[in-house]
Design a protein around this motif. Structure first.
Motif, PDB file in Angstrom:
ATOM      1  N   LYS A   3      54.262  38.976  30.284  1.00  0.00           N
ATOM      2  CA  LYS A   3      53.409  39.733  31.188  1.00  0.00           C
ATOM      3  C   LYS A   3      51.966  39.653  30.721  1.00  0.00           C
ATOM      4  N   VAL A   4      51.048  39.523  31.681  1.00  0.00           N
ATOM      5  CA  VAL A   4      49.619  39.497  31.404  1.00  0.00           C
ATOM      6  C   VAL A   4      49.081  40.892  31.712  1.00  0.00           C
ATOM      7  N   ALA A   5      48.320  41.465  30.816  1.00  0.00           N
ATOM      8  CA  ALA A   5      47.886  42.853  30.979  1.00  0.00           C
ATOM      9  C   ALA A   5      46.482  42.948  31.570  1.00  0.00           C
ATOM     10  N   TRP A   6      46.374  42.732  32.872  1.00  0.00           N
ATOM     11  CA  TRP A   6      45.101  42.970  33.550  1.00  0.00           C
ATOM     12  C   TRP A   6      45.093  44.421  33.985  1.00  0.00           C
ATOM     13  N   LEU A   7      44.088  45.164  33.596  1.00  0.00           N
ATOM     14  CA  LEU A   7      44.013  46.574  33.938  1.00  0.00           C
ATOM     15  C   LEU A   7      43.447  46.798  35.338  1.00  0.00           C
ATOM     16  N   ARG A   8      42.634  45.863  35.804  1.00  0.00           N
ATOM     17  CA  ARG A   8      41.969  46.057  37.093  1.00  0.00           C
ATOM     18  C   ARG A   8      42.011  44.766  37.896  1.00  0.00           C
ATOM     19  N   ILE A   9      42.572  44.853  39.068  1.00  0.00           N
ATOM     20  CA  ILE A   9      42.558  43.746  40.024  1.00  0.00           C
ATOM     21  C   ILE A   9      41.631  44.163  41.154  1.00  0.00           C
ATOM     22  N   ILE A  10      40.611  43.376  41.384  1.00  0.00           N
ATOM     23  CA  ILE A  10      39.567  43.737  42.344  1.00  0.00           C
ATOM     24  C   ILE A  10      39.933  43.215  43.733  1.00  0.00           C
ATOM     25  N   TRP A  11      40.027  44.152  44.668  1.00  0.00           N
ATOM     26  CA  TRP A  11      40.322  43.818  46.063  1.00  0.00           C
ATOM     27  C   TRP A  11      39.130  44.190  46.933  1.00  0.00           C
ATOM     28  N   ASN A  12      38.882  43.359  47.954  1.00  0.00           N
ATOM     29  CA  ASN A  12      37.885  43.679  48.965  1.00  0.00           C
ATOM     30  C   ASN A  12      38.350  43.081  50.291  1.00  0.00           C
ATOM     31  N   ASN A  13      37.584  43.264  51.326  1.00  0.00           N
ATOM     32  CA  ASN A  13      37.990  42.761  52.645  1.00  0.00           C
ATOM     33  C   ASN A  13      38.147  41.248  52.679  1.00  0.00           C
ATOM     34  N   ILE A  14      37.391  40.540  51.862  1.00  0.00           N
ATOM     35  CA  ILE A  14      37.455  39.076  51.876  1.00  0.00           C
ATOM     36  C   ILE A  14      38.795  38.586  51.340  1.00  0.00           C
ATOM     37  N   ASN A  15      39.165  38.983  50.122  1.00  0.00           N
ATOM     38  CA  ASN A  15      40.423  38.460  49.574  1.00  0.00           C
ATOM     39  C   ASN A  15      41.642  39.096  50.237  1.00  0.00           C
ATOM     40  N   LEU A  16      41.526  40.347  50.689  1.00  0.00           N
ATOM     41  CA  LEU A  16      42.643  40.954  51.420  1.00  0.00           C
ATOM     42  C   LEU A  16      42.919  40.216  52.733  1.00  0.00           C
ATOM     43  N   THR A  17      41.858  39.799  53.426  1.00  0.00           N
ATOM     44  CA  THR A  17      42.031  39.034  54.668  1.00  0.00           C
ATOM     45  C   THR A  17      42.656  37.680  54.391  1.00  0.00           C
ATOM     46  N   LYS A  18      42.215  37.011  53.323  1.00  0.00           N
ATOM     47  CA  LYS A  18      42.766  35.691  52.994  1.00  0.00           C
ATOM     48  C   LYS A  18      44.264  35.753  52.699  1.00  0.00           C
ATOM     49  N   ILE A  19      44.698  36.756  51.941  1.00  0.00           N
ATOM     50  CA  ILE A  19      46.133  36.818  51.642  1.00  0.00           C
ATOM     51  C   ILE A  19      46.934  37.274  52.858  1.00  0.00           C
ATOM     52  N   ALA A  20      46.358  38.160  53.668  1.00  0.00           N
ATOM     53  CA  ALA A  20      47.048  38.603  54.884  1.00  0.00           C
ATOM     54  C   ALA A  20      47.229  37.437  55.854  1.00  0.00           C
ATOM     55  N   ASP A  21      46.257  36.526  55.898  1.00  0.00           N
ATOM     56  CA  ASP A  21      46.362  35.345  56.752  1.00  0.00           C
ATOM     57  C   ASP A  21      47.534  34.454  56.351  1.00  0.00           C
ATOM     58  N   ARG A  22      48.003  34.608  55.132  1.00  0.00           N
ATOM     59  CA  ARG A  22      49.148  33.828  54.630  1.00  0.00           C
ATOM     60  C   ARG A  22      50.414  34.690  54.543  1.00  0.00           C
ATOM     61  N   ASP A  23      50.378  35.817  55.241  1.00  0.00           N
ATOM     62  CA  ASP A  23      51.516  36.742  55.277  1.00  0.00           C
ATOM     63  C   ASP A  23      51.956  37.199  53.893  1.00  0.00           C
TER      64      ASP A  23
END
Length: 85
Positions: A3-23
């Motif tokens: 497991k990789v311990a990233w404490l913060r994953i940054i989300w915004n409208n740009i990357n959320l839209t990109k992943i949603a476009d790929r279901d």
């Protein structure tokens, strides 16, 4: 892969839209960021690239921008070819 311990994953409208476009959901992407099957560096962008399985069984790639030692920005995510064992 451990497991990789990233404490913060940054989300915004740009990357959320990109992943949603790929279901894909942020939760699926987070699973692969935190517990990848494989980690490499993209030859095209130079970004860290995590590959792994989601809880729904999809094998995806997630290119990341490393912001600092605790934070990453998932640029997008995409279906990837499963590794040959």
């Amino acid at each position: 892969m451990p497991k990789v311990a990233w404490l913060r994953i940054i989300w915004n409208n740009i990357n959320l839209t990109k992943i949603a476009d790929r279901d894909l959901t942020p939760e699926e992407v987070d699973e692969v960021i935190q517990c990848p099957y494989d980690v490499t560096i993209s030859r095209a962008s130079g970004r860290r690239l995590h590959f792994g399985y989601t809880s729904t069984g999809r094998y995806i790639g997630v290119p990341l921008d490393i912001i600092d030692e605790d934070s990453v920005y998932p640029v997008t995510a995409f279906d990837a070819q499963e590794p040959v064992e």
